[in-house]
Design an enzyme around this catalytic site. Sequence first.
Site, mmCIF file in Angstrom:
data_model
loop_
_atom_site.group_PDB
_atom_site.id
_atom_site.type_symbol
_atom_site.label_atom_id
_atom_site.label_comp_id
_atom_site.label_asym_id
_atom_site.label_seq_id
_atom_site.Cartn_x
_atom_site.Cartn_y
_atom_site.Cartn_z
ATOM 1 N N ASN A 76 58.482 -0.313 -15.154
ATOM 2 C CA ASN A 76 58.990 1.055 -14.987
ATOM 3 C C ASN A 76 59.928 1.307 -16.158
ATOM 4 O OD1 ASN A 76 60.234 3.400 -14.284
ATOM 5 N ND2 ASN A 76 61.189 2.630 -12.403
ATOM 6 N N LYS A 106 61.470 3.910 -16.979
ATOM 7 C CA LYS A 106 62.551 4.857 -16.663
ATOM 8 C C LYS A 106 62.688 5.861 -17.813
ATOM 9 C CE LYS A 106 64.599 1.553 -13.580
ATOM 10 N NZ LYS A 106 65.756 1.014 -12.918
ATOM 11 N N HIS A 144 61.586 6.179 -5.750
ATOM 12 C CA HIS A 144 62.547 5.287 -6.415
ATOM 13 C C HIS A 144 63.967 5.717 -6.052
ATOM 14 C CE1 HIS A 144 64.701 3.053 -9.431
ATOM 15 N NE2 HIS A 144 63.594 2.344 -9.633
ATOM 16 N N GLU A 162 66.608 5.826 -7.687
ATOM 17 C CA GLU A 162 67.299 6.679 -8.662
ATOM 18 C C GLU A 162 66.916 8.144 -8.461
ATOM 19 O OE1 GLU A 162 66.077 4.512 -12.108
ATOM 20 O OE2 GLU A 162 67.396 2.856 -11.539
ATOM 21 N N GLU A 207 63.078 -2.458 -3.433
ATOM 22 C CA GLU A 207 64.069 -2.562 -4.516
ATOM 23 C C GLU A 207 65.462 -2.346 -3.940
ATOM 24 O OE1 GLU A 207 62.017 -1.568 -8.579
ATOM 25 O OE2 GLU A 207 62.941 0.196 -7.724
ATOM 26 N N GLY A 215 69.257 -2.948 -12.062
ATOM 27 C CA GLY A 215 69.993 -2.818 -13.326
ATOM 28 C C GLY A 215 71.353 -3.478 -13.300
ATOM 29 N N SER A 272 66.431 -6.363 -11.137
ATOM 30 C CA SER A 272 66.868 -7.445 -12.021
ATOM 31 C C SER A 272 65.882 -8.617 -12.037
ATOM 32 C CB SER A 272 68.271 -7.928 -11.665
ATOM 33 O OG SER A 272 69.179 -6.877 -11.787
HETATM 34 P P1 13P Z 1 65.722 -3.503 -13.261
HETATM 35 O O1 13P Z 1 64.608 -4.489 -13.375
HETATM 36 O O2 13P Z 1 66.218 -2.995 -14.584
HETATM 37 O O3 13P Z 1 66.815 -3.987 -12.348
HETATM 38 O O4 13P Z 1 65.133 -2.184 -12.533
HETATM 39 C C1 13P Z 1 64.381 -2.314 -11.411
HETATM 40 C C2 13P Z 1 63.746 -0.996 -11.105
HETATM 41 O O5 13P Z 1 64.416 -0.054 -10.750
HETATM 42 C C3 13P Z 1 62.299 -0.885 -11.264
HETATM 43 O O6 13P Z 1 61.839 0.281 -10.683
#
Ligand code: 13P
Length: 706
Positions: free
Chosen positions: A462, A464, A549, A551, A621, A627, A667
């Site tokens: 992803n 982002k 997601h 976010e 997640e 992150g 992560s």
């Molecule tokens: P990270 O691997 O950067 O923690 O992000 C995970 C994520 O949100 C994948 O959708």
Amino acid sequence: MSKLKSLLVNICRLLLALTFIFSGFVKSIDPLGTQYKIGDYLEALGLAGVVPEWVQLGTSIALSGLEFTLGVLILLAIQRRLVSKITVGLMVFMTIVSLWLTIGNPIQDCGCFGDAIHLSNTETFVKNVVLLFGAIVVMRYPLYQTRFISQNNQWIALHFTIIFIFAVSLLSLYHLPVFDFRPYYIGQNIKKGMEMPKGAKQTKYKTTFICTKNGVQKEFDESTYPYNDSTWVFVDTKQEVLEQGYEPPIHDFSITDDATGEDLTEQILTKEGYTFLLISPHLEVAQDRNFGNIDGIYEYAKENGYSFYGLTASTEQGIKHWRNVTGAEYPFYTMDGTTLKTVIRSNPGLVLLYKGTIINKWSHNDIPTIEELNAPLPMLTIGREPENNTWTKILAMILCYILPLVVLIIADRFLAWSKWVKKREMWLKEKEEWLIKHEQSTKLYQLLKRKRQMRKKIVAGNWKMNETLQEGVALATEINDALKADKPNCDVVICTPFIHLASVANVLDKDLVGLGAENCADKEKGAYTGEVSAAMVKSTGAEYVILGHSERRQYYAETAEILKEKVQLALANGLKVIFCCGESLEEREANKQNEVVKAELEGSVFHLSAEEWKNIILAYEPIWAIGTGKTATSDQAEEMLAYIRSIVADKFGKEVAEETSILYGGSCNAKNASELFSKPNIDGGLIGGASLKAADFKAIIDAWKK
Ligand code: 13P
């Protein structure tokens, strides 16, 4: 990086906590002193006399208590988000006030630390800027503050702290401040406190004389003053401090007899034997409840040859009022009101001097009774200086407040630990039972294994909001080439921003790498400026879309209903949905992760038909792992994925559940991927940061080969 962040946040938090606790405490133990300071501020604002004294006193107790409590909340990391916001608000306010003090100098000492530490206005401003910076750091990352006490028991610490600090305040108000930081403490010889040590630097002043002649005004200094020219008429003088010298701790103790204008300071301070001083800055508002005892002491002093004087800043009228109310016969002399308020925090208060040394002090609530004064002072304990009991008081504070708090924290930690151990034991037992049940029956085990093998293993990236179009195409090309050279053991998908899709589709070998979007609209088509529909995504060559997601839920307010629409449209347009779910740190700490995840799935995807479900991939997640560098442990992830599979089974049946691919995200990287992927229920990963480097992403994909 996150370790460094955590260290910085916790250092800032400790600095704020200790400062607030100290400054709140030293003000709380001197409620009258803080009230006087509030009075100074009101005067500087031109509001003297507007706010009644009782309101000022209430404000003093409330503000000091709030500051102390806030310090404890920061120290124990209670209500981290809210408290960090309040702290920033408070620090912004205090920084503005101290800037005003630095520029305008309306008050000499801000009073931040009561009488314990005196700072100049500039020092206070610098201190507040540093603390404001610390408060902003803590507010930016509130959850990095390490907790000392679990959420369930935080209220005990909070209420206990409030009760403690208000009790200390009221006790200090009723008696005298628990700790005396002023120069008039018991044991102080007032004359000694006024002395300049040998060689101490004297303050240098500049005196300016203003004179007029024929309507013209002119300023002179000592050397240019027109001594011999009588045509200049003297008008006024001005004095400014050129260089501040040493100032003795006591510099304003001066007793005057108003009737004769005589200065009695020396005479009273050098008197042999005992002297009682009844101190009252303002007799008009002095507490007269105990006047019987005061009059009794005056009689006792006369009988035993001790001196007894009243000291006040009140006018003749105030003295008369006091005499009328109490029948007082002792003489009253005049002293500066601020000095009187500094000598004793009680109106009135009684001070006992022996040869100019303060040997005892009483608030008007504790004035010795006639019964207690049944012998000459040298024979009584109150006639002798009490032993220094500072350490006893500190010990009392520790026993009354710190010790119970520490016991609470230890008990809380122990409880949390034993709960964790119990949970872990239960989980291990369940796991063992499961293994025995399933692994012993080889047939069933083989079947499950095969089922698992039937489930797709997937590593999805992803991106982002990262990579320009050119960078994205280059990255996709690099990934594609790497996988062409070394075929993956699992399905690989990369999910990119919308603008990359069409171009990236051109460089990917569809059989090696699938392509997906990170979002799509909840509307089919039409006047929705800026939106990208599922059909448009599909038309680029993409086959997948990430929905739900955290976010997008958090920053773009995507609700379960909106996501339900999106899922429906994505499926209707032939896209496979990678549907995300996961709990926040608070929710995990409150042990609500299962309930949160279940609600998210029920809200947006559990309504689908079994046929539609075939195009759903789930991704768990946990928000606290995204992150942050904090990965869920493989056991934690496995436990949650097993739970998700069980609720999918409840909804769609065991068979469907066994065929559903469930990924872990948060992560996930080259180092932890193999451990995570070794778990029976983890069918791959949804990778954020580590999918932006071809080598890292490839290493995660290769974890399926181990
Ligand atoms: P990270 O691997 O950067 O923690 O992000 C995970 C994520 O949100 C994948 O959708």
